[in-house]
Design a protein around this motif. Sequence first.
Motif, PDB file in Angstrom:
ATOM      1  N   ARG B 305       0.832  -1.204   0.000  1.00  0.00           N
ATOM      2  CA  ARG B 305       0.000   0.000   0.000  1.00  0.00           C
ATOM      3  C   ARG B 305       0.869   1.258   0.000  1.00  0.00           C
ATOM      4  O   ARG B 305       0.572   2.235  -0.665  1.00  0.00           O
ATOM      5  CB  ARG B 305      -0.914  -0.006   1.240  1.00  0.00           C
ATOM      6  CG  ARG B 305      -2.294   0.567   0.943  1.00  0.00           C
ATOM      7  CD  ARG B 305      -3.183   0.533   2.182  1.00  0.00           C
ATOM      8  NE  ARG B 305      -3.377  -0.802   2.723  1.00  0.00           N
ATOM      9  CZ  ARG B 305      -3.256  -1.112   4.016  1.00  0.00           C
ATOM     10  NH1 ARG B 305      -2.938  -0.181   4.897  1.00  0.00           N
ATOM     11  NH2 ARG B 305      -3.467  -2.332   4.430  1.00  0.00           N
ATOM     12  N   ALA B 306       2.002   1.187   0.698  1.00  0.00           N
ATOM     13  CA  ALA B 306       2.795   2.399   0.898  1.00  0.00           C
ATOM     14  C   ALA B 306       3.829   2.637  -0.194  1.00  0.00           C
ATOM     15  O   ALA B 306       4.294   3.752  -0.374  1.00  0.00           O
ATOM     16  CB  ALA B 306       3.488   2.339   2.258  1.00  0.00           C
ATOM     17  N   MET B 307       4.215   1.586  -0.918  1.00  0.00           N
ATOM     18  CA  MET B 307       5.321   1.761  -1.868  1.00  0.00           C
ATOM     19  C   MET B 307       4.987   1.144  -3.212  1.00  0.00           C
ATOM     20  O   MET B 307       4.095   0.332  -3.342  1.00  0.00           O
ATOM     21  CB  MET B 307       6.589   1.091  -1.320  1.00  0.00           C
ATOM     22  CG  MET B 307       7.063   1.698  -0.032  1.00  0.00           C
ATOM     23  SD  MET B 307       8.429   0.744   0.607  1.00  0.00           S
ATOM     24  CE  MET B 307       8.330   1.193   2.311  1.00  0.00           C
ATOM     25  N   ASP B 308       5.842   1.527  -4.181  1.00  0.00           N
ATOM     26  CA  ASP B 308       5.686   0.989  -5.528  1.00  0.00           C
ATOM     27  C   ASP B 308       6.605  -0.235  -5.643  1.00  0.00           C
ATOM     28  O   ASP B 308       7.767  -0.123  -6.016  1.00  0.00           O
ATOM     29  CB  ASP B 308       6.082   2.071  -6.541  1.00  0.00           C
ATOM     30  CG  ASP B 308       5.822   1.595  -7.954  1.00  0.00           C
ATOM     31  OD1 ASP B 308       5.237   0.491  -8.114  1.00  0.00           O
ATOM     32  OD2 ASP B 308       6.217   2.312  -8.883  1.00  0.00           O
ATOM     33  N   VAL B 309       6.082  -1.416  -5.288  1.00  0.00           N
ATOM     34  CA  VAL B 309       6.900  -2.626  -5.243  1.00  0.00           C
ATOM     35  C   VAL B 309       6.954  -3.272  -6.618  1.00  0.00           C
ATOM     36  O   VAL B 309       5.919  -3.508  -7.234  1.00  0.00           O
ATOM     37  CB  VAL B 309       6.331  -3.616  -4.213  1.00  0.00           C
ATOM     38  CG1 VAL B 309       7.078  -4.938  -4.264  1.00  0.00           C
ATOM     39  CG2 VAL B 309       6.410  -3.014  -2.818  1.00  0.00           C
TER      40      VAL B 309
END
Lengths: 276, 340
Positions: B305-309
Amino acid sequence: MGVDADRRIHGPRPYALRVLWLYGRMLGQHALARLSYETDFLLTIGASALTQVLGLIFLGVVFSRIPSVRGWTFWQAALLYGLLLEVRGLAAAFGEGAWSIGGAVARGELDRLLLRPLPVLVQLYGGGLGWSAIADLGLGAAILAVAGPHVAIVWSFGTVAALCVALPSGAMVYWSAMLAANSIAFWTVGARGTVAFLLHGVSELAKFPLPVYPRLLAGVLTWCLPFAFLSFYPARALVAGPDLAVWLSPLAGLGSLLCAWLVWRAGLARYEGTGS
Amino acid sequence: MAAIEARALCKAYRRPLRAPGLSGSVRHLLRPRHQDIVAVDHLDLSIEAGEAVCYVGPNGAGKSTTIKLLTGILRPTAGTVRVLGRDPHRQRVANARDIAATFGNRSQLNWDLPLGESLALLRDIYAVPQGRYRQHLRTCADILGIDAFLSAPVRQLSLGQRVRADLAAALVHDPKILYLDEPTVGLDIAVKERLRAFLRQLHRERGLTIPLTTHDLADIEDVCDRLVIIDQARLLYDGTLRQVRDRFARERVLRFVVRQPDRADPAGILAGCGPVRAAWEGDTLVVAFDRLAVESPAVTARVLRAMDVVDFHLADAGIADVVRRVYERRLDLAEEGGQP
Ligand SMILES: Nc1ncnc2c1ncn2[C@@H]1O[C@H](COP(=O)(O)OP(=O)(O)O)[C@@H](O)[C@H]1O
Ligand SMILES: [Mg+2]
């Protein structure tokens, strides 16, 4: 192949018989394997025959100078010599296993034998025959055949009976000595076979009549290391008729056997194998 | 009663203490002194019929010595052993009929004889009926491929062939217990696989009890259901493979490869997941935690949710890690916690 063939178990069932049969079967397998290394085999026998011939020449030289030693003529001494070769040869032929104790202890190979449901000694002695003894046995027989007619042998029922107990007893003495001496490897792993070689050397003394030795040594050869029972007492029975000593030879044989067995047991109890 | 029971089992070897050189030897002869080397120290072990137990520990830990005590080759210094109700050392012959053992670094066969002859001798030593013997040869031919070298003298066999031959010899009399000391040492991968498949079959189908020692972790996971760890003559751990994983191999590591990472402290994102350790390695966020205490989906969801993985990787500590830590003496039983 029917059902019967499938249920078949080779060899006799009763335990004691079965152990004996397995001993024979192991020796047979070993003999076949050994015979396939033909040159090796012939070399062993040849070398041993040569040693014995040299010994015989020595005997001839001694007696050519002195025709009779302490009441023993050349031919009587030769008879004794022949007896020694036969008795010791027989014991050596079936005593080869003792010589493998040292190596088996040093390399931890008794482990393998301890895993099988058979007495360890049966497996050790089933592991090989003393082939070099063939030369001794052959030569001994030849000497007996040649010397026999020159000696006035006291043939009687008593003499034959005496030989029947004395010769196996003598073989037992040598066999036991080799077992006990080789079992020392359990205590001193490094010096394997040394003591046994030494004892074998001492048994060479039995090639000559006991009276040629000092009293003390003669006593040792009768009471401590009873190698005199290999040849001297049986030969004296042939030459002069059976006496008390020859009748007591089973004591020497069984006593040696008992001592050797105790040494072996004590050694085996110390066995710790090798690291891995 | 268990198939194998050891109670406070001890074995100390006596090693002569001898100064080097001739004077040392002479002095030793006059006044022998010995040093006791404790190879097995108060071992309590109980193995049920049909179990496959793996015995691991660094070199010199006392594994082979234990096997030799259980097989009756060695006499214990103290303590008791019962194997199928017998004392294996005192009742050596009776015990030998029911068990078999192979030692990976040493053949149990006669070097001079062809393998077939050795097997036939064993058939006669154990009084195995001809039909069962032929059946055994067929099985060994099918699975171990021993028919290819039945007539060769054992000294001419390759290591892989010899190990298979040893196994075939060990099983002639259909033992109830098969001890294996480093059965796969020095073998190539194909032979190892073949051997393991055979052991699995013996264990699962014939219900054979198999205590084995090994340094090969695949042996453990392929063949055994239980792991015993020993070090310096003492038992460190005894439990099922599952228990080992749950107790010592609980660390899970998640790696997230992130596009344009800001490398900010990830503690904020992961708050509420439970105790986790997180750190950046270049553009990768590495999150490590106890897989029984922290839920992996919760961690993953928050990071995603928090990062562009762009990529994602999961690694669990396995039996291999546990054993490696034992060998390096880094396994702290107290610190790991949990019940065995
Ligand atoms: N026959 C022996 N004599 C003396 N010490 C031994 C003997 N066998 C093993 N040891 C010692 O006992 C310890 C345990 O050995 P071992 O049981 O072979 O360990 P492992 O099989 O776990 O490698 C080691 O310190 C080793 O040196
Ligand atoms: Mg070992």
